[in-house]
Design an enzyme around this catalytic site. Structure first.
Site, PDB file in Angstrom:
ATOM      1  N   ARG A 287       0.855  -1.183   0.000  1.00 41.74           N
ATOM      2  CA  ARG A 287       0.000   0.000   0.000  1.00 41.74           C
ATOM      3  C   ARG A 287       0.894   1.236   0.000  1.00 41.74           C
ATOM      4  O   ARG A 287       1.505   1.569   1.016  1.00 41.74           O
ATOM      5  CB  ARG A 287      -0.898  -0.028   1.237  1.00 41.74           C
ATOM      6  CG  ARG A 287      -2.007   1.006   1.243  1.00 41.74           C
ATOM      7  CD  ARG A 287      -2.641   1.091   2.618  1.00 41.74           C
ATOM      8  NE  ARG A 287      -1.782   1.837   3.542  1.00 41.74           N
ATOM      9  CZ  ARG A 287      -1.597   1.546   4.819  1.00 41.74           C
ATOM     10  NH1 ARG A 287      -2.171   0.487   5.339  1.00 41.74           N
ATOM     11  NH2 ARG A 287      -0.817   2.294   5.579  1.00 41.74           N
ATOM     12  N   HIS A 291      -3.685   4.228   4.772  1.00 42.26           N
ATOM     13  CA  HIS A 291      -4.790   3.269   4.814  1.00 42.26           C
ATOM     14  C   HIS A 291      -6.061   3.916   4.279  1.00 42.26           C
ATOM     15  O   HIS A 291      -6.770   3.340   3.458  1.00 42.26           O
ATOM     16  CB  HIS A 291      -4.998   2.782   6.249  1.00 42.26           C
ATOM     17  CG  HIS A 291      -6.150   1.856   6.410  1.00 42.26           C
ATOM     18  ND1 HIS A 291      -6.124   0.551   5.963  1.00 42.26           N
ATOM     19  CD2 HIS A 291      -7.382   2.032   6.960  1.00 42.26           C
ATOM     20  CE1 HIS A 291      -7.273  -0.032   6.240  1.00 42.26           C
ATOM     21  NE2 HIS A 291      -8.054   0.836   6.833  1.00 42.26           N
ATOM     22  N   TYR A 300       4.263   5.058  11.291  1.00 40.82           N
ATOM     23  CA  TYR A 300       4.546   3.650  11.567  1.00 40.82           C
ATOM     24  C   TYR A 300       5.381   2.948  10.495  1.00 40.82           C
ATOM     25  O   TYR A 300       5.609   1.743  10.596  1.00 40.82           O
ATOM     26  CB  TYR A 300       3.231   2.871  11.778  1.00 40.82           C
ATOM     27  CG  TYR A 300       2.216   3.001  10.656  1.00 40.82           C
ATOM     28  CD1 TYR A 300       2.289   2.210   9.524  1.00 40.82           C
ATOM     29  CD2 TYR A 300       1.173   3.924  10.743  1.00 40.82           C
ATOM     30  CE1 TYR A 300       1.370   2.313   8.503  1.00 40.82           C
ATOM     31  CE2 TYR A 300       0.240   4.043   9.727  1.00 40.82           C
ATOM     32  CZ  TYR A 300       0.341   3.232   8.614  1.00 40.82           C
ATOM     33  OH  TYR A 300      -0.581   3.351   7.600  1.00 40.82           O
TER      34      TYR A 300
END
Length: 393
Positions: A287, A291, A300
């Site tokens: 990805r 998100h 992160y």
């Protein structure tokens, strides 16, 4: 599109990678060694032979896949921009996952049924749904503006993993109706992510799929992160290997290779339609963006990991292949870009001009033939709204 092997491949084509870090050391780690997977097109645009899977596309079909990839990415980027500009409430981007979606989506036959999450914009495109259709959902104006039965593409599912149960139930119905066992049989595909693989719904769907030999392909797009958690916190075993515990085959494919995704998915769908039961496909991809537009991935994951995956871009590798094979020229690439401009321009106009829903829309699409109680509630609501007339509301 493409040929297919006549027998099912061995269960799985990858190896287990032993975890080397403790849970509290996983966050913000650098790229980990890649596992083995089915690959037909390398990141530098070279064709790769595989003993179990192959494709045999015409030049026109190769160009068509490139066009799909480019247009779907452009639609996705435009949708992200529209959200940033306040025209959508939220958007779930697919950037980086185009090959997994276009490859699997083009492998579907007309009679097959697909059950998406909320990110399968590429599969939606392959099923012939108007690309503007999901934007009412992400704007909060409707619940999804297409007929699932017309396109054999279910509405987006926001409840994580729930669509896998819907898909397996649908596939069980196909089996009970005797719509499997021939070349013209039907098959079902369910999309979910690596994070959803930890949901009970997905586990239950796999149990039922295996026990009832359902004609379903469980297609996991392992994009390495479940919102902010890396896949190492979802499982210590490669996702495709879980299939063995449910009693059906699993296979891992290079999710950034549109040719391999097509070949593996078509083989799994053909097995399902011929009554050979379910398959778990793990598309190993990445990805590239957040998100959703409410997420900040820099919290992160680190930049070096993203840069590594940029070198495996699914669109760039197809373009390189087309150029090396002299299948496409500059005029073709310019025409594709022009098509993308036109289609995304129409999307922008549609979203900006989209009317806000009226409060009374709450009462629509509740009952197929209406209800006296609902009619009474609607009348009361109208009177309630009218009571504010002249008060600046």
């Amino acid at each position: 599109m493409g040929d297919k092997p006549s027998t099912r491949p061995r269960s799985g084509t990858g190896r287990t990678r032993r975890a080397s870090k403790r849970d509290d050391e996983v966050a913000l780690q650098g790229p980990t060694p890649d596992p083995e997977f089915v690959q037909l097109l390398s990141p530098d645009g070279e064709r790769v032979d595989h003993p179990d899977y192959s494709v045999d596309f015409t030049d026109e079909e190769y160009r068509g896949l490139y066009r799909d990839l480019v247009i779907v990415r452009r639609l996705d980027l435009e949708s992200t921009a529209l959200q940033r500009q306040g025209h959508l409430a939220i958007w779930a981007s697919l950037e980086g996952q185009e090959a997994a979606q276009i490859g699997s989506g083009r492998a579907l036959r007309k009679q097959d049924m697909a059950f998406p999450t909320y990110r399968e914009h590429g599969v939606l495109w392959c099923r012939g749904v108007d690309p503007t259709a999901p934007h009412g959902l992400f704007r909060g104006a409707d619940h999804g503006d297409w007929d699932p039965s017309e396109h054999n593409f279910n509405l987006y599912t926001l409840v994580i993993g729930a669509q896998t149960l819907h898909a397996v139930g649908y596939a069980m119905g196909i089996g009970y109706d005797g719509k499997v066992g021939t070349d013209d049989g039907e098959a079902v595909i369910a999309y979910f992510g690596d994070g959803a693989s930890s949901q009970g719904d997905v586990h239950e769907a796999c149990v039922f799929a295996g026990v009832y030999h359902a004609p379903v392909v469980l297609f996991c797009q392992n994009n390495q992160y479940a919102i902010s958690e890396p896949v190492e916190r979802q499982t210590r075993t490669p996702i495709y290997q879980r299939a063995a515990g449910y009693g059906f085959p699993g296979v891992r494919v290079d999710g950034n290779d549109v040719l391999a995704c097509y070949a593996v998915t078509r083989h799994a769908l053909d097995a399902a339609r011929h009554g050979q039961g379910p398959t778990l496909v793990e598309a190993y991809t990445y990805r590239m963006g957040p998100h959703t537009t409410t997420d900040d991935p820099t919290r992160y994951r680190n930049g070096s990991e993203v840069e590594t995956w940029k070198q495996r871009d699914p669109i760039a590798r197809v373009r390189t292949f087309l150029e090396k094979q002299k299948i496409a020229d500059d005029a073709f690439f310019a025409a594709v870009d022009a098509d993308a401009d036109r289609i995304t321009g129409r999307l922008r106009e549609y979203v900006i001009d989209m009317p806000d829903p009226t409060p009374e829309m709450l009462f629509e699409h509740v009952y197929a033939e209406g209800s006296p109680l609902q009619d009474a509630e609607r009348a009361w609501f109208r009177d309630y709204q009218a009571s504010f007339a002249g008060e600046g509301h």
